[in-house]
Design an enzyme around this catalytic site. Sequence first.
Site, PDB file in Angstrom:
ATOM      1  N   HIS A   1      40.820  43.789  39.253  1.00  0.00           N
ATOM      2  CA  HIS A   1      41.132  44.222  37.894  1.00  0.00           C
ATOM      3  C   HIS A   1      40.381  43.323  36.924  1.00  0.00           C
ATOM      4  CE1 HIS A   1      43.482  45.277  34.326  1.00  0.00           C
ATOM      5  NE2 HIS A   1      43.805  46.360  35.000  1.00  0.00           N
TER       6      HIS A   1
ATOM      7  N   ASP B   1      46.108  51.786  40.330  1.00  0.00           N
ATOM      8  CA  ASP B   1      45.550  52.989  40.967  1.00  0.00           C
ATOM      9  C   ASP B   1      45.694  52.996  42.481  1.00  0.00           C
ATOM     10  OD1 ASP B   1      43.255  52.606  38.434  1.00  0.00           O
ATOM     11  OD2 ASP B   1      44.471  54.403  38.682  1.00  0.00           O
TER      12      ASP B   1
HETATM   13  C1  SDX Z   1      42.169  50.449  35.589  1.00  0.00           C
HETATM   14  O1  SDX Z   1      41.527  47.276  31.918  1.00  0.00           O
HETATM   15  C2  SDX Z   1      42.600  47.885  32.241  1.00  0.00           C
HETATM   16  O2  SDX Z   1      43.675  47.546  31.809  1.00  0.00           O
HETATM   17  C3  SDX Z   1      42.409  49.091  33.127  1.00  0.00           C
HETATM   18  C4  SDX Z   1      43.659  49.725  33.714  1.00  0.00           C
HETATM   19  C5  SDX Z   1      44.481  50.369  32.640  1.00  0.00           C
HETATM   20  O3  SDX Z   1      45.694  50.493  32.841  1.00  0.00           O
HETATM   21  O4  SDX Z   1      43.892  50.845  31.641  1.00  0.00           O
HETATM   22  O5  SDX Z   1      44.433  48.751  34.358  1.00  0.00           O
HETATM   23  C6  SDX Z   1      43.293  50.821  34.715  1.00  0.00           C
HETATM   24  O6  SDX Z   1      41.049  50.689  35.236  1.00  0.00           O
HETATM   25  C7  SDX Z   1      42.457  49.708  36.869  1.00  0.00           C
HETATM   26  C8  SDX Z   1      41.148  49.291  37.617  1.00  0.00           C
HETATM   27  C9  SDX Z   1      40.713  50.497  38.450  1.00  0.00           C
HETATM   28  N1  SDX Z   1      39.393  50.238  39.094  1.00  0.00           N
HETATM   29  C10 SDX Z   1      39.298  50.076  40.407  1.00  0.00           C
HETATM   30  O7  SDX Z   1      40.257  49.974  41.167  1.00  0.00           O
HETATM   31  C11 SDX Z   1      37.840  50.031  40.911  1.00  0.00           C
HETATM   32  C12 SDX Z   1      37.719  48.891  41.932  1.00  0.00           C
HETATM   33  N2  SDX Z   1      37.807  47.617  41.175  1.00  0.00           N
HETATM   34  C13 SDX Z   1      36.560  47.020  40.807  1.00  0.00           C
HETATM   35  O8  SDX Z   1      35.447  47.824  40.596  1.00  0.00           O
HETATM   36  C14 SDX Z   1      36.709  45.837  39.866  1.00  0.00           C
HETATM   37  O9  SDX Z   1      37.691  45.047  40.366  1.00  0.00           O
HETATM   38  C15 SDX Z   1      36.976  46.101  38.399  1.00  0.00           C
HETATM   39  C16 SDX Z   1      35.930  46.951  37.797  1.00  0.00           C
HETATM   40  C17 SDX Z   1      38.309  46.725  38.201  1.00  0.00           C
HETATM   41  C18 SDX Z   1      37.000  44.739  37.701  1.00  0.00           C
HETATM   42  O10 SDX Z   1      35.744  44.241  37.820  1.00  0.00           O
HETATM   43  P1  SDX Z   1      35.403  42.763  37.263  1.00  0.00           P
HETATM   44  O11 SDX Z   1      36.571  42.016  36.758  1.00  0.00           O
HETATM   45  O12 SDX Z   1      34.245  42.939  36.347  1.00  0.00           O
HETATM   46  O13 SDX Z   1      35.068  42.070  38.594  1.00  0.00           O
HETATM   47  P2  SDX Z   1      33.600  41.889  39.067  1.00  0.00           P
HETATM   48  O14 SDX Z   1      32.972  43.235  39.138  1.00  0.00           O
HETATM   49  O15 SDX Z   1      32.977  40.825  38.215  1.00  0.00           O
HETATM   50  O16 SDX Z   1      33.804  41.330  40.558  1.00  0.00           O
HETATM   51  C19 SDX Z   1      34.103  39.949  40.791  1.00  0.00           C
HETATM   52  C20 SDX Z   1      33.871  39.768  42.292  1.00  0.00           C
HETATM   53  C21 SDX Z   1      32.525  40.315  42.751  1.00  0.00           C
HETATM   54  O17 SDX Z   1      32.161  39.612  43.923  1.00  0.00           O
HETATM   55  P3  SDX Z   1      31.108  38.340  43.758  1.00  0.00           P
HETATM   56  O18 SDX Z   1      29.917  38.862  42.961  1.00  0.00           O
HETATM   57  O19 SDX Z   1      31.882  37.258  43.053  1.00  0.00           O
HETATM   58  O20 SDX Z   1      30.741  37.990  45.196  1.00  0.00           O
HETATM   59  O21 SDX Z   1      34.867  40.517  43.019  1.00  0.00           O
HETATM   60  C22 SDX Z   1      34.226  41.530  43.774  1.00  0.00           C
HETATM   61  C23 SDX Z   1      32.857  41.726  43.183  1.00  0.00           C
HETATM   62  O22 SDX Z   1      31.948  42.214  44.144  1.00  0.00           O
HETATM   63  N3  SDX Z   1      35.069  42.722  43.632  1.00  0.00           N
HETATM   64  C24 SDX Z   1      35.389  43.522  44.646  1.00  0.00           C
HETATM   65  C25 SDX Z   1      36.257  44.473  44.093  1.00  0.00           C
HETATM   66  N4  SDX Z   1      36.428  44.234  42.779  1.00  0.00           N
HETATM   67  C26 SDX Z   1      35.689  43.137  42.499  1.00  0.00           C
HETATM   68  N5  SDX Z   1      35.020  43.515  45.957  1.00  0.00           N
HETATM   69  C27 SDX Z   1      35.544  44.508  46.718  1.00  0.00           C
HETATM   70  N6  SDX Z   1      36.391  45.469  46.239  1.00  0.00           N
HETATM   71  C28 SDX Z   1      36.768  45.472  44.953  1.00  0.00           C
HETATM   72  N7  SDX Z   1      37.586  46.413  44.502  1.00  0.00           N
END
Ligand code: SDX
Length: 432
Positions: free
Chosen positions: A309, A366
């Site tokens: 998140h 989700d």
């Molecule tokens: C919602 O903002 C809100 O409040 C949103 C929400 C709402 O109620 O409105 O809560 C609703 O949007 C919930 C989120 C739904 N999205 C997902 O479930 C999609 C999967 N999650 C990711 O894509 C990700 O976690 C995000 C987009 C939600 C958050 O991304 P960030 O904070 O920008 O994290 P990042 O992309 O910078 O990742 C940090 C690290 C990375 O690894 P490194 O580069 O450090 O090695 O964590 C890893 C990422 O690769 N990572 C994941 C991951 N999410 C982050 N690795 C595997 N699986 C994942 N889901």
Amino acid sequence: MANTASLKIDDKEFPLSVMIGTEGEKAIDVRKLRADSGYLCYDQGYGNTGSCESALTYLDGDAGILRFRGYPIEQLALHSNFIETAYLVIYGELPNAEKRKEFGLNLRQHAAIETQMQKIFEGYPKDAPPMAMLASIVASLAAHYPHLATNDFSKDLASFDLATAMAMSKIRTIGAMLYRYMNGKPYIAPKQDLPFCENFLHMMFSEAHQDYVSVPEVARALNLLLLLHADHEQNCSTATVRMVGSSSANLFTSISAGIGALSGPLHGGANVAVMQMLQNIHDDGDDGSRFIAAAKSGSKSNRLMGFGHAVYRNFDPRAKIIGQACEDLLKKLGVNDPLLDIAKRLNETALKDEYFISRKLYPNVDFYSGIIMRALGIPVSMFTVIFAIGRTPGWIANWREVAANPKGRIYRPRQIYVGPTVRDFVPMEKRT
Ligand code: SDX
């Protein structure tokens, strides 16, 4: 706690004031920094930037805290319902019996979509993405109700109340009509005597000569889902609604922009991506371990959807509540969904895995919501539409904070330019 800060650039000090929120959040007020120092602040994606002061939702991502107008989400989930919580989010207080009755009546009176507006649906292919149809049909509310397509509700609260009831009630009805249209079924008119969620299920699943019989557990589960989605601080779609509303655009148009933002798979579209992920794992005969290994590769295309998140570095409190409600509902309905077993296995494995622990990746709202919606008989294509119906009160409340702010200004971020420096025009004959 300091209430001033200072920034030293070269040999010059720039004093900055500090803002402190009611929950102790601290911010450095940089509104004068560019004028005083010539420097911008840079924060790609605004992850460390406060775009507004808001009194709606408090969220502590590290502690996994979520409160609507000071009330913990756990208490609202246990004791309240979607319409009462929507009133709280929009108007700031839990309604007394009289206000609750009036709000409910307003929603019922404005549930229908006029015949002329129903013609819009016919302009879309039946297999069009429902969120694309929802965004444009909601935008057309501004065309159909121009007297409400205004933003000076800060003075005229009666019109704001009407626009609020119409937005909430009609977006719910449009959602049900999209389901009917996509499935080639005739629309089912709303019933004045049905509560909000029961009316939605009726408009989705009744047939011309056979009313849908709503099982109390099903309506209650839908009610809880919508309540949990009602607001969530400055998430991508809500920040979009505020951005559009800051130009004095009307409520319906601003909500339509928020629906567009919510449709993205990294945001509201994640619940659809979770179900596709679980179904693929199931169809591949994977017990989840192969998928988890791939998810740790870090590539955006292999992510464990429903995990991680932008703000929570702890459990998303909504995920805990939905996870429990999911188990309870499936047990009550006698449904044995293999995808729930896979989700629970993924959850247990990821929570013990260093890759997820070190990155503070936990289940978000989700992760289980899709399984519970499937148990309600709602197709995957409608999952993000349900999210939009639930988020509408939060969008309305945020839009109103912008519209009613006498010191408000249009959102206009700056940038760091990294393109070509100045150069002269090259006539066609001299181009390579
Ligand atoms: C919602 O903002 C809100 O409040 C949103 C929400 C709402 O109620 O409105 O809560 C609703 O949007 C919930 C989120 C739904 N999205 C997902 O479930 C999609 C999967 N999650 C990711 O894509 C990700 O976690 C995000 C987009 C939600 C958050 O991304 P960030 O904070 O920008 O994290 P990042 O992309 O910078 O990742 C940090 C690290 C990375 O690894 P490194 O580069 O450090 O090695 O964590 C890893 C990422 O690769 N990572 C994941 C991951 N999410 C982050 N690795 C595997 N699986 C994942 N889901």
